[in-house]
Design an enzyme around this catalytic site. Structure first.
Site, mmCIF file in Angstrom:
data_model
loop_
_atom_site.group_PDB
_atom_site.id
_atom_site.type_symbol
_atom_site.label_atom_id
_atom_site.label_comp_id
_atom_site.label_asym_id
_atom_site.label_seq_id
_atom_site.Cartn_x
_atom_site.Cartn_y
_atom_site.Cartn_z
ATOM 1 N N GLY A 15 0.472 -0.999 -0.104
ATOM 2 C CA GLY A 15 -0.052 -0.061 0.213
ATOM 3 C C GLY A 15 0.791 1.240 -0.104
ATOM 4 C CD GLN A 27 3.095 5.687 2.701
ATOM 5 O OE1 GLN A 27 2.018 5.770 1.859
ATOM 6 N NE2 GLN A 27 4.446 5.191 3.503
ATOM 7 C CB CYS A 71 4.620 1.853 7.162
ATOM 8 S SG CYS A 71 4.224 3.591 6.788
ATOM 9 C CG LEU A 72 6.797 0.926 2.068
ATOM 10 C CD1 LEU A 72 6.076 1.226 0.267
ATOM 11 C CD2 LEU A 72 7.812 -0.598 1.593
ATOM 12 C CG HIS A 99 -0.634 1.137 6.903
ATOM 13 N ND1 HIS A 99 -0.021 1.067 7.862
ATOM 14 C CD2 HIS A 99 -0.692 2.351 6.206
ATOM 15 C CE1 HIS A 99 1.044 1.428 7.516
ATOM 16 N NE2 HIS A 99 0.906 2.089 7.026
ATOM 17 C CD GLU A 100 -1.039 2.376 2.865
ATOM 18 O OE1 GLU A 100 -0.760 3.554 2.503
ATOM 19 O OE2 GLU A 100 -0.358 1.388 3.068
ATOM 20 C CG HIS A 134 0.617 7.146 5.590
ATOM 21 N ND1 HIS A 134 1.464 6.968 6.241
ATOM 22 C CD2 HIS A 134 0.781 5.390 5.720
ATOM 23 C CE1 HIS A 134 2.157 6.352 6.501
ATOM 24 N NE2 HIS A 134 1.709 4.824 5.407
HETATM 25 CO CO CO Z 1 2.738 3.566 5.712
#
Ligand code: CO
Length: 170
Positions: free
Chosen positions: A46, A51, A93-94, A135-136, A139
């Site tokens: 995702g 981000q 998470c990235l 989660h997204e 963000h």
């Molecule tokens: Co994330």
């Protein structure tokens, strides 16, 4: 296509909130393609626009469901219209490399928004897909995985980052 830089904690840009997208044009199509590309190259499931430093209410996801199926989605201006139950799946998470925690989320959600062609979209999600979407959407509200962690864990992670950056300079 191009790959975007993914900002990582504690970069302040991650705290910015996304703004509603009002124009689904060619530029946005290119942006979405690049978002997919960036997510895949980073081996993520995702990625939210915030981000990569863009204040756009949009996320992409590519989530395994069942054994050999995947759900690949891009959602514009997502809003949760139903949520129920509780689940806590371990998340990464990235934007927070090498950090994993379980976060309490709704087990089932229904979201509405637009697909990449500007068509109304209503999507029901459970399990991992529901978690990824929540989660997204965090963000998009300037909330990163680490904001769900205890102070202790956050501190430990900051110390780890300091150590890592020292290594980089050596
Ligand atoms: Co994330």
């Amino acid at each position: 296509m191009s790959i975007y830089k993914i900002y990582t904690y504690p970069e302040k840009i991650l705290k910015r909130k996304a703004k509603e997208i009002t124009d689904i044009n060619g530029d946005l199509q290119g942006f979405i393609d690049n978002m997919y590309e960036t997510m895949h190259v980073a081996s993520g499931i995702g990625l939210a626009a915030t981000q990569v430093g863009k204040e756009k209410a949009l996320f992409v996801a590519d989530v395994p469901i069942d054994d050999d199926k995947r759900r690949i989605i891009a959602v514009i201006n997502p809003v949760i219209i139903e949520s129920e139950g509780e689940s806590a799946i371990e998340e990464g998470c990235l934007s927070v490399p090498n950090f994993r925690i379980k976060v309490k989320r709704a087990a089932r959600i229904v979201i509405e928004g637009y697909d990449r062609n500007g068509k109304d979209l209503i999507l029901e999600a459970t399990d991992l897909l529901a978690t990824v979407i929540q989660h997204e959407m965090d963000h998009l509200n300037g909330i990163t995985l680490i904001d769900h962690a205890s102070l202790l864990k956050r501190d430990a992670y900051l110390k780890y980052l300091k150590k890592e950056s020292k290594h980089d300079k050596d």
